[in-house]
Design a protein around this motif. Sequence first.
Motif, PDB file in Angstrom:
ATOM      1  N   ILE A  36       0.947  -1.250  -0.009  1.00  0.00           N
ATOM      2  CA  ILE A  36       0.189  -0.164  -0.203  1.00  0.00           C
ATOM      3  C   ILE A  36       0.828   1.375   0.172  1.00  0.00           C
ATOM      4  CG2 ILE A  36      -2.101   1.026   0.959  1.00  0.00           C
ATOM      5  CD1 ILE A  36      -1.913  -1.424   2.999  1.00  0.00           C
ATOM      6  N   ASP A  37       0.474   2.190  -0.658  1.00  0.00           N
ATOM      7  CA  ASP A  37       1.353   3.543  -0.761  1.00  0.00           C
ATOM      8  C   ASP A  37       0.406   4.676  -0.705  1.00  0.00           C
ATOM      9  OD1 ASP A  37       3.517   4.947  -1.054  1.00  0.00           O
ATOM     10  OD2 ASP A  37       3.577   4.805  -3.281  1.00  0.00           O
ATOM     11  N   PHE A  38       0.607   5.461   0.143  1.00  0.00           N
ATOM     12  CA  PHE A  38      -0.233   6.861   0.442  1.00  0.00           C
ATOM     13  C   PHE A  38       0.515   7.949  -0.168  1.00  0.00           C
ATOM     14  CE2 PHE A  38      -1.158   3.452   3.687  1.00  0.00           C
ATOM     15  CZ  PHE A  38      -2.490   3.432   3.653  1.00  0.00           C
ATOM     16  N   HIS A  39      -0.384   8.645  -0.530  1.00  0.00           N
ATOM     17  CA  HIS A  39      -0.153  10.119  -1.013  1.00  0.00           C
ATOM     18  C   HIS A  39      -1.199  10.968  -0.700  1.00  0.00           C
ATOM     19  CE1 HIS A  39       3.521   8.532  -3.395  1.00  0.00           C
ATOM     20  NE2 HIS A  39       2.611   7.602  -3.446  1.00  0.00           N
ATOM     21  N   PRO A  40      -1.099  11.811   0.573  1.00  0.00           N
ATOM     22  CA  PRO A  40      -2.261  12.462   1.070  1.00  0.00           C
ATOM     23  C   PRO A  40      -2.284  13.862   0.544  1.00  0.00           C
ATOM     24  CG  PRO A  40      -0.712  12.273   2.887  1.00  0.00           C
ATOM     25  CD  PRO A  40      -0.172  11.233   1.665  1.00  0.00           C
ATOM     26  N   GLU A  41      -0.966  14.279   0.124  1.00  0.00           N
ATOM     27  CA  GLU A  41      -0.907  15.524  -0.819  1.00  0.00           C
ATOM     28  C   GLU A  41      -1.840  15.377  -2.218  1.00  0.00           C
ATOM     29  OE1 GLU A  41       2.531  13.109  -2.265  1.00  0.00           O
ATOM     30  OE2 GLU A  41       1.481  13.380  -0.308  1.00  0.00           O
ATOM     31  N   LEU A  42      -1.817  14.297  -2.722  1.00  0.00           N
ATOM     32  CA  LEU A  42      -2.741  14.070  -4.073  1.00  0.00           C
ATOM     33  C   LEU A  42      -4.176  13.340  -3.817  1.00  0.00           C
ATOM     34  CD1 LEU A  42       0.358  12.494  -5.982  1.00  0.00           C
ATOM     35  CD2 LEU A  42      -0.572  14.834  -6.082  1.00  0.00           C
ATOM     36  N   ASP A  43      -4.299  13.132  -2.229  1.00  0.00           N
ATOM     37  CA  ASP A  43      -5.632  12.443  -2.006  1.00  0.00           C
ATOM     38  C   ASP A  43      -5.872  10.942  -2.722  1.00  0.00           C
ATOM     39  OD1 ASP A  43      -8.119  11.978  -0.749  1.00  0.00           O
ATOM     40  OD2 ASP A  43      -9.181  12.802  -2.450  1.00  0.00           O
ATOM     41  N   VAL A  44      -4.681  10.377  -2.642  1.00  0.00           N
ATOM     42  CA  VAL A  44      -4.622   9.042  -3.255  1.00  0.00           C
ATOM     43  C   VAL A  44      -3.816   7.985  -2.465  1.00  0.00           C
ATOM     44  CG1 VAL A  44      -3.357   7.668  -5.234  1.00  0.00           C
ATOM     45  CG2 VAL A  44      -4.224  10.113  -5.496  1.00  0.00           C
ATOM     46  N   MET A  45      -4.446   6.888  -2.439  1.00  0.00           N
ATOM     47  CA  MET A  45      -3.945   5.702  -2.087  1.00  0.00           C
ATOM     48  C   MET A  45      -3.797   4.733  -3.158  1.00  0.00           C
ATOM     49  SD  MET A  45      -5.262   3.152   1.027  1.00  0.00           S
ATOM     50  CE  MET A  45      -7.307   3.181   0.325  1.00  0.00           C
ATOM     51  N   LEU A  46      -2.552   4.027  -3.187  1.00  0.00           N
ATOM     52  CA  LEU A  46      -2.165   2.888  -4.285  1.00  0.00           C
ATOM     53  C   LEU A  46      -2.337   1.663  -3.561  1.00  0.00           C
ATOM     54  CD1 LEU A  46       0.482   4.764  -6.179  1.00  0.00           C
ATOM     55  CD2 LEU A  46      -1.843   4.800  -6.843  1.00  0.00           C
ATOM     56  N   ILE A  47      -2.975   0.670  -4.146  1.00  0.00           N
ATOM     57  CA  ILE A  47      -2.998  -0.731  -3.578  1.00  0.00           C
ATOM     58  C   ILE A  47      -2.382  -1.749  -4.909  1.00  0.00           C
ATOM     59  CG2 ILE A  47      -4.358  -2.478  -2.573  1.00  0.00           C
ATOM     60  CD1 ILE A  47      -6.555  -0.373  -1.812  1.00  0.00           C
ATOM     61  N   TYR A  62     -12.790   7.716   1.942  1.00  0.00           N
ATOM     62  CA  TYR A  62     -12.700   7.038   3.493  1.00  0.00           C
ATOM     63  C   TYR A  62     -12.770   8.011   4.594  1.00  0.00           C
ATOM     64  CZ  TYR A  62     -11.692   3.091   0.357  1.00  0.00           C
ATOM     65  OH  TYR A  62     -11.769   2.266  -0.700  1.00  0.00           O
ATOM     66  N   LYS A  63     -13.778   7.812   5.441  1.00  0.00           N
ATOM     67  CA  LYS A  63     -13.861   8.843   6.657  1.00  0.00           C
ATOM     68  C   LYS A  63     -12.524   8.955   7.589  1.00  0.00           C
ATOM     69  CE  LYS A  63     -17.789  10.102   9.100  1.00  0.00           C
ATOM     70  NZ  LYS A  63     -19.303   9.615  10.145  1.00  0.00           N
ATOM     71  N   LEU A  64     -12.155   7.701   7.915  1.00  0.00           N
ATOM     72  CA  LEU A  64     -11.182   7.538   8.999  1.00  0.00           C
ATOM     73  C   LEU A  64      -9.810   8.185   8.107  1.00  0.00           C
ATOM     74  CD1 LEU A  64     -12.165   4.418  10.691  1.00  0.00           C
ATOM     75  CD2 LEU A  64     -12.211   6.694  11.611  1.00  0.00           C
ATOM     76  N   LEU A  65      -9.544   7.732   6.919  1.00  0.00           N
ATOM     77  CA  LEU A  65      -8.448   8.185   6.382  1.00  0.00           C
ATOM     78  C   LEU A  65      -8.098   9.725   5.646  1.00  0.00           C
ATOM     79  CD1 LEU A  65      -7.784   4.815   3.953  1.00  0.00           C
ATOM     80  CD2 LEU A  65      -6.807   5.469   6.400  1.00  0.00           C
ATOM     81  N   ALA A  66      -9.410  10.269   5.516  1.00  0.00           N
ATOM     82  CA  ALA A  66      -9.391  11.475   4.796  1.00  0.00           C
ATOM     83  C   ALA A  66      -8.676  12.590   5.394  1.00  0.00           C
ATOM     84  CB  ALA A  66     -11.040  12.050   4.822  1.00  0.00           C
ATOM     85  N   ASN A  67      -8.598  12.624   6.893  1.00  0.00           N
ATOM     86  CA  ASN A  67      -7.761  13.759   7.454  1.00  0.00           C
ATOM     87  C   ASN A  67      -6.702  13.177   8.131  1.00  0.00           C
ATOM     88  OD1 ASN A  67      -9.774  15.927   6.770  1.00  0.00           O
ATOM     89  ND2 ASN A  67     -11.175  15.024   8.179  1.00  0.00           N
ATOM     90  N   ALA A  68      -5.969  12.046   7.801  1.00  0.00           N
ATOM     91  CA  ALA A  68      -4.973  11.376   8.448  1.00  0.00           C
ATOM     92  C   ALA A  68      -3.832  11.935   7.810  1.00  0.00           C
ATOM     93  CB  ALA A  68      -4.922   9.991   8.213  1.00  0.00           C
ATOM     94  N   ASP A  69      -2.673  12.277   8.795  1.00  0.00           N
ATOM     95  CA  ASP A  69      -1.556  12.629   8.031  1.00  0.00           C
ATOM     96  C   ASP A  69      -0.510  11.414   7.788  1.00  0.00           C
ATOM     97  OD1 ASP A  69      -0.353  11.769  10.634  1.00  0.00           O
ATOM     98  OD2 ASP A  69      -0.182  13.497  11.453  1.00  0.00           O
ATOM     99  N   LYS A  70       0.329  11.659   6.912  1.00  0.00           N
ATOM    100  CA  LYS A  70       1.535  10.617   6.440  1.00  0.00           C
ATOM    101  C   LYS A  70       1.838   9.528   7.289  1.00  0.00           C
ATOM    102  CE  LYS A  70       3.873   9.293   2.773  1.00  0.00           C
ATOM    103  NZ  LYS A  70       3.584   9.033   1.492  1.00  0.00           N
ATOM    104  N   GLU A  71       2.209  10.159   8.473  1.00  0.00           N
ATOM    105  CA  GLU A  71       2.812   9.300   9.458  1.00  0.00           C
ATOM    106  C   GLU A  71       1.601   8.362  10.250  1.00  0.00           C
ATOM    107  OE1 GLU A  71       4.789  11.694  12.740  1.00  0.00           O
ATOM    108  OE2 GLU A  71       5.961  12.707  10.928  1.00  0.00           O
ATOM    109  N   ALA A  72       0.441   8.810  10.314  1.00  0.00           N
ATOM    110  CA  ALA A  72      -0.516   7.902  10.674  1.00  0.00           C
ATOM    111  C   ALA A  72      -0.840   6.840   9.886  1.00  0.00           C
ATOM    112  CB  ALA A  72      -1.986   8.693  11.142  1.00  0.00           C
ATOM    113  N   LEU A  73      -0.834   7.296   8.214  1.00  0.00           N
ATOM    114  CA  LEU A  73      -1.160   6.344   7.225  1.00  0.00           C
ATOM    115  C   LEU A  73      -0.391   5.278   7.031  1.00  0.00           C
ATOM    116  CD1 LEU A  73      -2.668   8.987   4.579  1.00  0.00           C
ATOM    117  CD2 LEU A  73      -3.891   7.349   5.727  1.00  0.00           C
ATOM    118  N   ILE A  74       0.828   5.673   7.319  1.00  0.00           N
ATOM    119  CA  ILE A  74       2.027   4.401   7.022  1.00  0.00           C
ATOM    120  C   ILE A  74       1.926   3.533   8.254  1.00  0.00           C
ATOM    121  CG2 ILE A  74       3.441   5.908   5.560  1.00  0.00           C
ATOM    122  CD1 ILE A  74       5.342   6.182   8.053  1.00  0.00           C
ATOM    123  N   GLN A  75       1.274   3.576   9.479  1.00  0.00           N
ATOM    124  CA  GLN A  75       0.949   2.797  10.316  1.00  0.00           C
ATOM    125  C   GLN A  75       0.132   1.526   9.902  1.00  0.00           C
ATOM    126  OE1 GLN A  75       0.154   4.392  14.145  1.00  0.00           O
ATOM    127  NE2 GLN A  75       1.694   5.961  13.905  1.00  0.00           N
TER     128      GLN A  75
END
Length: 86
Positions: A36-47, A62-75
């Motif tokens: 999984i690769d996250f790019h919050p600056e682009l509003d994109v998650m790649l699977i 996704y409600k829980l991912l929408a406002n998450a920062d990169k550090e939270a997403l990589i967890q």
Amino acid sequence: MQVLNILKTNGINTLINNYDTIERMIYEEGLRIEAIDFHPELDVMLIILNTKAVLRQRLSSYKLLANADKEALIQCELIGNGTGIH
């Protein structure tokens, strides 16, 4: 999402599993998530799947991912041998 139906026939409850298309691919064809690769600056998650296909999803969908920062997403981690994400 797995849907369970219980039918009552002659006083006996019968459990039926109805899988959606993606669940069928996961369980019957061995489809798995490899990364999984996250790019919050682009509003994109790649699977990335074991078939080498790449699925693109909007984080804002996704409600829980929408406002998450990169550090939270990589967890996020793969679960069930690549059948899901937690």
